[in-house]
Write a protein that holds these residues in place. Structure first.
Motif, PDB file in Angstrom:
ATOM      1  N   ASN A  45       0.837  -1.200   0.000  1.00 57.81           N
ATOM      2  CA  ASN A  45       0.000   0.000   0.000  1.00 57.81           C
ATOM      3  C   ASN A  45       0.876   1.256   0.000  1.00 57.81           C
ATOM      4  OD1 ASN A  45      -2.857   0.786   0.144  1.00 57.81           O
ATOM      5  ND2 ASN A  45      -2.211   1.882   1.981  1.00 57.81           N
ATOM      6  N   SER A  46       0.295   2.362  -0.522  1.00 55.96           N
ATOM      7  CA  SER A  46       1.061   3.620  -0.622  1.00 55.96           C
ATOM      8  C   SER A  46       1.704   3.981   0.716  1.00 55.96           C
ATOM      9  CB  SER A  46       0.145   4.747  -1.076  1.00 55.96           C
ATOM     10  OG  SER A  46      -0.917   4.906  -0.159  1.00 55.96           O
ATOM     11  N   ILE A  47       0.882   3.972   1.764  1.00 60.13           N
ATOM     12  CA  ILE A  47       1.393   4.280   3.101  1.00 60.13           C
ATOM     13  C   ILE A  47       1.160   3.034   3.922  1.00 60.13           C
ATOM     14  CG2 ILE A  47       0.988   5.683   5.170  1.00 60.13           C
ATOM     15  CD1 ILE A  47      -0.040   7.878   3.310  1.00 60.13           C
ATOM     16  N   THR A  48       2.245   2.463   4.463  1.00 62.97           N
ATOM     17  CA  THR A  48       2.061   1.236   5.242  1.00 62.97           C
ATOM     18  C   THR A  48       3.272   0.983   6.121  1.00 62.97           C
ATOM     19  OG1 THR A  48       1.255  -1.049   5.049  1.00 62.97           O
ATOM     20  CG2 THR A  48       2.958  -0.398   3.481  1.00 62.97           C
ATOM     21  N   PHE A  49       3.300  -0.154   6.778  1.00 57.45           N
ATOM     22  CA  PHE A  49       4.376  -0.513   7.698  1.00 57.45           C
ATOM     23  C   PHE A  49       5.728  -0.501   6.968  1.00 57.45           C
ATOM     24  CE2 PHE A  49       6.379  -4.021  10.399  1.00 57.45           C
ATOM     25  CZ  PHE A  49       6.591  -3.196  11.485  1.00 57.45           C
ATOM     26  N   ALA A  50       6.676   0.235   7.518  1.00 50.53           N
ATOM     27  CA  ALA A  50       7.938   0.506   6.825  1.00 50.53           C
ATOM     28  C   ALA A  50       8.803  -0.733   6.588  1.00 50.53           C
ATOM     29  CB  ALA A  50       8.736   1.548   7.611  1.00 50.53           C
ATOM     30  N   MET A  51       8.656  -1.760   7.420  1.00 54.70           N
ATOM     31  CA  MET A  51       9.568  -2.902   7.299  1.00 54.70           C
ATOM     32  C   MET A  51       9.394  -3.698   6.007  1.00 54.70           C
ATOM     33  SD  MET A  51      11.558  -2.452   9.723  1.00 54.70           S
ATOM     34  CE  MET A  51      12.630  -3.777   9.167  1.00 54.70           C
ATOM     35  N   TYR A  52       8.220  -3.626   5.387  1.00 56.59           N
ATOM     36  CA  TYR A  52       8.043  -4.380   4.136  1.00 56.59           C
ATOM     37  C   TYR A  52       9.054  -3.878   3.105  1.00 56.59           C
ATOM     38  CZ  TYR A  52       3.336  -4.866   6.244  1.00 56.59           C
ATOM     39  OH  TYR A  52       2.288  -5.061   7.089  1.00 56.59           O
ATOM     40  N   GLU A  53       9.108  -2.562   2.997  1.00 56.62           N
ATOM     41  CA  GLU A  53      10.010  -1.966   2.014  1.00 56.62           C
ATOM     42  C   GLU A  53      11.478  -2.184   2.395  1.00 56.62           C
ATOM     43  OE1 GLU A  53       9.567   2.265   1.319  1.00 56.62           O
ATOM     44  OE2 GLU A  53      10.568   1.980  -0.614  1.00 56.62           O
ATOM     45  N   ILE A  54      11.778  -2.050   3.670  1.00 56.32           N
ATOM     46  CA  ILE A  54      13.170  -2.189   4.111  1.00 56.32           C
ATOM     47  C   ILE A  54      13.687  -3.609   3.811  1.00 56.32           C
ATOM     48  CG2 ILE A  54      14.696  -2.200   6.147  1.00 56.32           C
ATOM     49  CD1 ILE A  54      12.968   0.183   7.206  1.00 56.32           C
ATOM     50  N   TYR A  55      12.904  -4.631   4.164  1.00 52.61           N
ATOM     51  CA  TYR A  55      13.345  -6.001   3.879  1.00 52.61           C
ATOM     52  C   TYR A  55      13.396  -6.265   2.366  1.00 52.61           C
ATOM     53  CZ  TYR A  55      13.053  -7.309   8.817  1.00 52.61           C
ATOM     54  OH  TYR A  55      13.246  -7.400  10.171  1.00 52.61           O
ATOM     55  N   ALA A  56      12.461  -5.670   1.618  1.00 52.16           N
ATOM     56  CA  ALA A  56      12.480  -5.844   0.162  1.00 52.16           C
ATOM     57  C   ALA A  56      13.790  -5.273  -0.400  1.00 52.16           C
ATOM     58  CB  ALA A  56      11.277  -5.158  -0.467  1.00 52.16           C
ATOM     59  N   HIS A  57      14.185  -4.123   0.123  1.00 52.10           N
ATOM     60  CA  HIS A  57      15.422  -3.507  -0.356  1.00 52.10           C
ATOM     61  C   HIS A  57      16.658  -4.308   0.044  1.00 52.10           C
ATOM     62  CE1 HIS A  57      13.455   0.684  -1.077  1.00 52.10           C
ATOM     63  NE2 HIS A  57      13.181  -0.195  -2.022  1.00 52.10           N
ATOM     64  N   HIS A  58      16.590  -5.013   1.162  1.00 51.31           N
ATOM     65  CA  HIS A  58      17.734  -5.860   1.553  1.00 51.31           C
ATOM     66  C   HIS A  58      18.129  -6.809   0.438  1.00 51.31           C
ATOM     67  CE1 HIS A  58      17.327  -5.688   6.261  1.00 51.31           C
ATOM     68  NE2 HIS A  58      17.553  -4.507   5.723  1.00 51.31           N
ATOM     69  N   ILE A  59      17.123  -7.315  -0.279  1.00 52.09           N
ATOM     70  CA  ILE A  59      17.447  -8.292  -1.319  1.00 52.09           C
ATOM     71  C   ILE A  59      17.423  -7.652  -2.705  1.00 52.09           C
ATOM     72  CG2 ILE A  59      16.651 -10.302  -0.006  1.00 52.09           C
ATOM     73  CD1 ILE A  59      14.122 -10.133  -1.880  1.00 52.09           C
ATOM     74  N   GLY A  60      17.252  -6.330  -2.747  1.00 53.52           N
ATOM     75  CA  GLY A  60      17.278  -5.630  -4.031  1.00 53.52           C
ATOM     76  C   GLY A  60      16.003  -5.779  -4.844  1.00 53.52           C
ATOM     77  N   ALA A  61      14.902  -6.195  -4.229  1.00 55.55           N
ATOM     78  CA  ALA A  61      13.630  -6.336  -4.957  1.00 55.55           C
ATOM     79  C   ALA A  61      13.019  -4.958  -5.217  1.00 55.55           C
ATOM     80  CB  ALA A  61      12.661  -7.195  -4.151  1.00 55.55           C
ATOM     81  N   GLU A  62      12.170  -4.903  -6.234  1.00 55.00           N
ATOM     82  CA  GLU A  62      11.512  -3.633  -6.567  1.00 55.00           C
ATOM     83  C   GLU A  62      10.187  -3.527  -5.809  1.00 55.00           C
ATOM     84  OE1 GLU A  62       9.619  -1.233 -10.387  1.00 55.00           O
ATOM     85  OE2 GLU A  62      10.725  -3.086 -10.751  1.00 55.00           O
ATOM     86  N   VAL A  63       9.951  -2.364  -5.217  1.00 54.65           N
ATOM     87  CA  VAL A  63       8.717  -2.168  -4.456  1.00 54.65           C
ATOM     88  C   VAL A  63       7.728  -1.359  -5.288  1.00 54.65           C
ATOM     89  CG1 VAL A  63       7.718  -1.106  -2.377  1.00 54.65           C
ATOM     90  CG2 VAL A  63       9.903  -2.328  -2.241  1.00 54.65           C
ATOM     91  N   ILE A  64       6.533  -1.912  -5.470  1.00 62.47           N
ATOM     92  CA  ILE A  64       5.470  -1.221  -6.193  1.00 62.47           C
ATOM     93  C   ILE A  64       4.443  -0.759  -5.155  1.00 62.47           C
ATOM     94  CG2 ILE A  64       3.682  -1.447  -7.988  1.00 62.47           C
ATOM     95  CD1 ILE A  64       6.457  -2.096  -9.090  1.00 62.47           C
ATOM     96  N   ARG A  65       4.053   0.501  -5.250  1.00 64.24           N
ATOM     97  CA  ARG A  65       3.074   1.024  -4.287  1.00 64.24           C
ATOM     98  C   ARG A  65       1.788   1.430  -4.977  1.00 64.24           C
ATOM     99  NH1 ARG A  65       5.116   2.871   0.469  1.00 64.24           N
ATOM    100  NH2 ARG A  65       7.362   2.708   0.636  1.00 64.24           N
ATOM    101  N   THR A  66       0.684   1.280  -4.254  1.00 65.31           N
ATOM    102  CA  THR A  66      -0.585   1.816  -4.752  1.00 65.31           C
ATOM    103  C   THR A  66      -0.536   3.344  -4.619  1.00 65.31           C
ATOM    104  OG1 THR A  66      -1.553   1.701  -2.561  1.00 65.31           O
ATOM    105  CG2 THR A  66      -1.862  -0.231  -3.984  1.00 65.31           C
ATOM    106  N   LYS A  67      -1.572   4.004  -5.126  1.00 67.77           N
ATOM    107  CA  LYS A  67      -1.654   5.465  -4.973  1.00 67.77           C
ATOM    108  C   LYS A  67      -2.581   5.854  -3.822  1.00 67.77           C
ATOM    109  CE  LYS A  67      -0.373   7.170  -9.515  1.00 67.77           C
ATOM    110  NZ  LYS A  67      -0.176   5.854 -10.207  1.00 67.77           N
ATOM    111  N   SER A  68      -3.656   5.081  -3.647  1.00 67.38           N
ATOM    112  CA  SER A  68      -4.653   5.435  -2.631  1.00 67.38           C
ATOM    113  C   SER A  68      -4.049   5.389  -1.238  1.00 67.38           C
ATOM    114  CB  SER A  68      -5.822   4.450  -2.663  1.00 67.38           C
ATOM    115  OG  SER A  68      -6.088   4.070  -3.974  1.00 67.38           O
TER     116      SER A  68
END
Ligand SMILES: *Cc1c(COP(=O)(O)O)cnc(C)c1O
Length: 365
Positions: A113-136
């Motif tokens: 989600n556009s605004i959500t718990f920060a750890m999803y993105e942080i762990y995704a970045h650990h492995i270099g994955a791309e994070v896609i966010r909604t707009k709403s």
């Protein structure tokens, strides 16, 4: 020394400021510091836990029970799932980390989600994955579905109810959404605040047994850090099909949860009366925040959790407000970093909330 390049742009999680820091930095008496920044239970934990933890001291020299038999049995009974469908982590945070490593890699996309718990993105970045966010701002299942079709992510995170906004989605809409997702995509339902949602509106509550029985590709997450009042113990859990749990287990370090934490969580799980008391008080006090916001002419987001998001008006600034409050010993969460001119306040005890209203009213007038 050169490090893994994913570290170059990696932003670390900003934890809520501890009471000790405010005491040191601003010379405020510890008894005058109120921390409403990390969604902890202001009533502490079950008194039975204190007794149990005292008894465990004699076992400290031994490694923990790595099968986590007692806590798994408790969770299995509570949620009506098999013990083989459960994994326990040092906070549900650790289960998020296992899940991302188990399912994704540098070529993967992860939808959040556009605004959500920060750890999803942080762990995704650990492995270099791309994070896609909604707009709403709030979870919009139609938008999630469109982005799913467009990007074919490896993992979709649904934070229901969502942190840091407090909103939630009807359980029916979530289940209809998951039914449309192919079985190769891991859907993670983060229910960190589900106990609160269940109390306020059962039509928004998602039950892990039902999810696991219906969907082989869902991982449900729960935690002892919020309603159970054990934030300092670091215990969370994942519930999913055996297939998923077996994959996560491959990444689990041995003894990832301490004897003390396992015992505290097992005992806390049995004391339903304490949790019910905390939740009922939470919503009673939340009503006072709604009234306060109305009086001050600011908006709140309808919350299914133990915190409330106060959205400030254009002539007010959340960074400044959080800062002035901090200097007076009141710790709240500024949401400017999430792109919101808002603060997130954990619902405290009646006295803590009184203090919040008393300090905040002149700053918003
Ligand atoms: C607090 C929280 C967690 C995890 O908490 P742990 O202390 O690691 O169990 C997970 N998701 C959300 C949305 C949270 O707010």
């Amino acid at each position: 020394m050169k490090f893994n390049p994913v570290l170059d742009n990696l932003v670390s999680y900003e934890a809520g400021k501890p009471i000790e820091l405010v005491v040191r930095d601003f010379g405020i008496d510890p008894k005058d510091v109120v921390k409403l920044a990390s969604n902890e239970n202001p009533y502490g934990c079950s008194p039975k836990v204190q007794q149990a933890v005292g008894d465990i001291v004699s076992k400290m020299a031994l490694y923990p029970d790595d099968s986590m038999y007692k806590l798994k049995a408790g969770l299995s009974k509570r949620f009506n799932v098999d013990e083989k469908e459960i994994i326990i982590g040092a906070g549900s945070d650790q289960v998020i980390e296992f899940a991302i490593h188990a399912k994704a890699n540098a070529q993967s996309k992860i939808l959040i989600n556009s605004i959500t718990f920060a750890m999803y993105e942080i762990y995704a970045h650990h492995i270099g994955a791309e994070v896609i966010r909604t707009k709403s701002r709030e979870h919009d299942m139609d938008e999630f579905y469109e982005l799913y079709l467009e990007h074919k992510p490896s993992i979709i995170f649904l934070c229901v109810p969502n942190n840091p906004t407090g909103e939630s989605v009807d359980a029916k809409a979530v289940k209809e959404f998951i039914a449309k997702i192919d079985k190769e995509t891991l859907v993670i339902v983060d229910g960190a605040y589900m106990e609160y949602t269940h109390y306020k509106d059962p039509s928004k509550a998602l039950m892990p047994d039902e999810l696991v029985a219906s969907f082989e590709n869902v991982l449900y997450l729960g935690t002892f850090s919020k309603a159970y009042g054990l934030g300092g113990m670091r215990v969370g859990y994942g519930i999913a099909s055996r297939d998923i749990i077996m994959a996560l287990y491959k990444l689990r370090p041995p003894f990832n949860v301490t004897t003390l934490s396992l015992e505290a969580a097992s005992v806390a799980l049995e004391d339903e009366a304490f949790v019910e008391f905390s939740i009922a008080k939470n919503f009673e006090e939340m009503g006072r925040y709604d009234a306060f916001a109305k009086k001050m002419g600011i908006q709140t987001i309808d919350s299914y959790t133990n915190f409330v998001t106060l959205c400030l008006n254009d002539d007010q600034d959340s960074t400044e407000l959080a800062d002035v409050l901090l200097r007076q010993g009141m710790i709240v969460r500024n949401l400017k970093g999430y792109g919101l001119n808002a603060i997130r306040v954990t619902i405290g005890t009646p006295a803590q909330n009184d203090r919040f209203f008393e300090l905040t009213e002149p700053l918003l007038s």
